[in-house]
Design a protein around this motif. Structure first.
Motif, short mmCIF file in Angstrom:
data_model
loop_
_atom_site.label_atom_id
_atom_site.label_comp_id
_atom_site.label_asym_id
_atom_site.label_seq_id
_atom_site.Cartn_x
_atom_site.Cartn_y
_atom_site.Cartn_z
N THR A 91 0.85 -1.19 0.00
CA THR A 91 0.00 0.00 0.00
C THR A 91 0.88 1.24 0.00
OG1 THR A 91 -1.68 -1.16 1.28
CG2 THR A 91 -1.75 1.25 1.35
N ASP A 92 0.58 2.17 -0.87
CA ASP A 92 1.34 3.42 -0.92
C ASP A 92 1.13 4.18 0.39
OD1 ASP A 92 2.20 6.15 -1.46
OD2 ASP A 92 2.25 5.52 -3.56
N ALA A 93 2.22 4.60 1.01
CA ALA A 93 2.12 5.28 2.31
C ALA A 93 1.30 6.57 2.22
CB ALA A 93 3.52 5.59 2.85
N ARG A 94 1.19 7.14 1.03
CA ARG A 94 0.42 8.38 0.90
C ARG A 94 -1.07 8.16 1.14
NH1 ARG A 94 2.89 10.14 -4.81
NH2 ARG A 94 2.56 7.89 -5.02
N GLU A 95 -1.50 6.88 1.14
CA GLU A 95 -2.90 6.58 1.45
C GLU A 95 -3.12 6.45 2.95
OE1 GLU A 95 -4.15 3.14 -0.76
OE2 GLU A 95 -3.11 3.84 -2.56
N LEU A 106 7.40 5.22 -0.92
CA LEU A 106 7.31 4.28 0.20
C LEU A 106 6.01 3.49 0.10
CD1 LEU A 106 8.03 3.06 2.99
CD2 LEU A 106 7.00 5.10 4.04
N GLU A 107 6.15 2.18 0.10
CA GLU A 107 4.98 1.31 0.15
C GLU A 107 5.15 0.37 1.33
OE1 GLU A 107 4.04 -0.02 -4.26
OE2 GLU A 107 6.19 0.30 -3.89
N ILE A 108 4.06 0.09 2.00
CA ILE A 108 4.10 -0.78 3.18
C ILE A 108 3.43 -2.10 2.82
CG2 ILE A 108 3.31 -1.04 5.57
CD1 ILE A 108 3.50 2.12 5.65
N GLY A 109 4.14 -3.19 3.09
CA GLY A 109 3.65 -4.51 2.71
C GLY A 109 3.08 -5.27 3.89
N VAL A 110 1.90 -5.87 3.67
CA VAL A 110 1.29 -6.72 4.71
C VAL A 110 0.93 -8.06 4.06
CG1 VAL A 110 0.41 -4.78 6.07
CG2 VAL A 110 -1.03 -5.79 4.28
#
Lengths: 361, 361
Positions: free
Chosen positions: B31-35, B159-163
C-alpha cells in the motif's frame, strides 16, 4: 602600471611566503604505528593488526579466521607533546554494514589521559582509502598519554600517526595491568557502538585498568572446538564467555561443556564468567525471535548448572536485564546501541570488578 | 526404474506445489504510504515526504531548503492485522555520512502500540534503492497500531508498506494530541542517533503523546530571517529553540531577538523554550572548539536575559549538563550517540512535560 605590477608581485611574494610559513607550522610528521605499543592483543604475533595468528590456527572455520583479521579491541598507546594529532590509515574493505557508523566500522577513536582518567579526544573519520584526517587540534602544551582504538569491523592494512613537526612521539608502556579474554559474538566485537572506544570491553578496560582482549566474532561466536582450543591456549587472568547469542540452543548444549572444561584444564585456578545473551528487541513482536533467545539462555544456564554440579570451581554466571526495559537499547533490534551497551556495563562491570578483586587480578 | 521415475516426478510435483503454497502464504500486498496518515509534519503541503514547502518559502537559504526535503521526524501511522510488515522504499541520495548508520540515514524504524505504550518492533535496513525489506515477522494475530519513522537524513522518493495477503491495512487517526515545533541543528535532526525513532523529538513524542515537529537542519539551524518567518507561520502549541549549536556566537547575538519576537508576535500566548547547546566533546582537549561552544551558550543566555528584561513572557531556558560528565555521550565529539540523547532527554523531557502541563497542552 609598472609600479602597480611591482606592488602586485611583492604582495604575491609576501602571501606565498606567509602561506609557506603557515603550511610549515602545520606540517605533520608521521610515525608508523608498528613502532609504538599495541594493547588489547591476546599475544604477540607476526600480523601486527590481526587479533589472532590465523595461519597458525588454520583449522578454525573460515568465517572465524576472516573476523580475527579485524582489529576489534586493538589500540595503540603512545606519548607525545604535539598540539595536534592526525592519522593516515588504510583498511582492507570498502563495504560497511548499514547498522554501524563508518567511524566504528573502519575509523579511529582517540582517548587522552587527564587526571588519571581516559577522556575522549577525537575520532578519525574514514573517507578515502587511505584516509588522512585530523583527530584532535589546538591542544594545550605538554605531554599527553594517548590511547588510539582501531576500527572494529575492518582489517587495518597500514596506520601512521601524525604529530606537529618539532614535537616528539614515543612508545609507552601499556597502561593496563593483567589480561582478561572475552569471547563472543558481534555484540562483543562492537556492533553497534558508535565508535571503536565504545565497544564494551574497551569501556571496561578504561574504567578498570585491565587489558580486555576482544575475541568478538560477528555471527561466528559458536564455540567450535578448534576455536576453543585456540582460546584455551591464551594465557590470561580471567575468561569471560559472552557467546550465547550466536549458536543455536542445541549447539549451546553440545559445545559449552567443552569450552569451559578446556579452559579449566589449561588454567586450573582462573575465574571463568559466563554471560547470558541480551534479549533481542526483535522479539518484542516476533514470537520466533523471542523463542530463540529464550532457548539460548535456558540452555546456557543449564550447562552452567551442570558444570557447577560436576564440581567445576571458580565459574560464574551473569544474568538479568542487560539492556534495560524500555526496548530502546538497540540499533536494529539485535545489536545494542551505546545506550544498550551502557546498560550492559551497569550490570557486567561491577560483577567483573568484584571477580577481579576477589582473585587479586 | 520406471516406477522410480514416476515416484521422483511425483515427489518433485508435491515439492513444487508446497513451495508455491508457502510462497503464496508469504505473499505481500503493498500500500502506498500516501494513502495512510502522516505525523510529525508542520502543516499539510503538496510534497508528501518533505518537511516544509520550500517552493512556497523559496527565499530561504539553499542549504536550508535542501534539508527540509529530508524526512526527519516524519512518520506514517496505520493499523493492520497482518502477522508481518515489510516495506519497499527509495530515497534520493546514495551517499551517507560516516558518523551515522545507514538505518538512521536512509532507513525505516517501526514501533507498535502495546499496553498503551509505543514499543520498538523492527527496522527497515536500506540496501538497494529501492529497497524491499522485512521489518517484522511472525507476529501474533490481532490488530496492531503502527508508527513507522522515515529516514532522518535523506529525501524519501517513494514508500509502500507490505502486509500479508488477506490481511488489512488502513489509515488511523494521529495518536498525538497538540503540536510542538522544535527548531535547531543536526543534533535535533537526529545525528547521531542509531535509528530514526531515536531522534530526541521522536522519543519525547512517544512518551508525552505530543506531535513534535522536527525542524532540525544539519549545520544550518542559523536563525536566518527567512527561516524565522516560515517557523513563525506554523500554528503550534509551543516552540522549542535548540538552535545554539550552529550559528557563531556573534550570529546568536544578532539573530535571537528576531527569532523569539517574531514567534511571540504571531503567537502571543504560547510558551517558547530555549535550550543551550550541548557541550561538544571535541572541546575536551581542543581549546578553540571549547571556546566556540562557551561563546554560543554565553550569548544565547544573554539574549534570553535581555528578552525577559524587555518584558517577553512565557519564555524559558534549559541549561545544565545535557550529555553527562563522562565524555562518552557522542559519536564524533560533536553529535550525541543514543547514550548522549538519553541523557539530554533526562533533562529536557521533564522540563518540557512541566511546561506542557502548565499551559494545558
Amino acid at each position: 602600471m609598472k609600479t602597480s605590477c611591482i606592488k602586485t608581485f611583492l604582495l604575491i611574494s609576501i602571501f606565498s611566503f606567509l602561506s609557506a610559513s603557515l603550511s610549515i607550522a602545520q606540517e605533520k610528521v608521521y610515525t608508523d604505528a608498528r613502532e609504538l605499543t599495541m594493547v588489547g592483543k591476546a599475544k604477540p604475533i607476526p600480523q601486527f593488526y590481526h587479533r589472532v595468528d590465523t595461519a597458525k590456527y588454520n583449522t578454525m572455520p573460515l568465517g572465524v579466521k576472516r573476523l580475527f583479521t579485524n582489529s576489534a579491541g586493538l589500540a595503540i598507546v603512545f606519548k607525545t607533546n604535539s598540539n595536534s594529532i592526525s592519522a593516515r590509515w588504510s583498511t582492507l574493505n570498502q563495504r560497511k554494514s548499514n547498522n554501524m557508523t563508518g567511524i566504528v566500522y573502519k575509523g579511529l577513536d582517540l582517548y587522552i589521559k587527564r587526571n588519571n582518567e581516559w577522556v575522549f579526544a577525537g575520532v578519525g573519520r574514514p573517507a578515502d582509502n587511505p584516509t588522512t584526517a585530523a583527530i584532535v587540534s589546538n591542544m594545550e602544551d605538554g605531554e599527553k598519554e594517548c590511547l588510539l582504538y582501531l576500527s572494529l569491523y575492518d582489517e587495518v592494512k597500514s596506520l601512521e600517526i601524525g604529530v606537529d613537526e618539532g614535537s616528539y612521539i614515543a612508545a609507552m608502556e601499556s597502561p593496563f595491568r593483567k589480561k582478561v579474554v572475552i569471547y563472543g559474538s558481534s555484540i562483543l566485537q562492537g556492533a553497534s557502538a558508535s565508535r571503536p572506544g565504545m565497544a564494551y570491553p574497551a569501556r571496561m578496560a578504561r574504567k578498570l585498568g585491565v587489558d580486555f582482549i576482544n575475541l568478538g566474532l560477528s555471527g561466528n561466536g559458536k564455540m567450535e572446538p578448534e576455536v576453543v582450543d585456540m582460546i584455551a591456549g591464551i594465557e590470561a587472568d580471567a575468561y569471560i564467555l559472552d557467546c550465547a547469542p550466536n549458536p543455536s540452543p542445541e549447539q549451546i548444549t553440545e559445545r559449552t561443556t567443552y569450552l569451559v572444561e578446556t579452559i579449566r584444564k589449561n588454567h586450573p585456578q582462573v575465574p571463568i564468567v559466563m554471560i547470558q545473551s541480551i534479549v533481542r528487541e526483535t522479539g518484542n513482536f516476533d514470537v520466533k525471535a523471542r523463542e530463540v533467545v529464550a532457548g539460548q539462555n535456558r540452555n546456557f544456564k543449564a550447562e552452567y548448572d551442570k558444570l557447577v554440579a560436576a564440581g567445576v570451581k571458580d565459574l560464574y554466571y551473569i544474568e538479568g536485564n542487560l539492556i534495560g526495559s524500555d526496548h530502546e537499547g538497540t540499533t536494529d533490534g539485535i545489536h545494542p546501541n551505546d545506550l544498550g551497551f551502557d546498560r550492559m556495563l551497569q550490570v557486567i562491570q561491577p560483577f567483573v570488578a568484584d571477580i577481579l578483586k576477589k582473585y587479586g587480578i
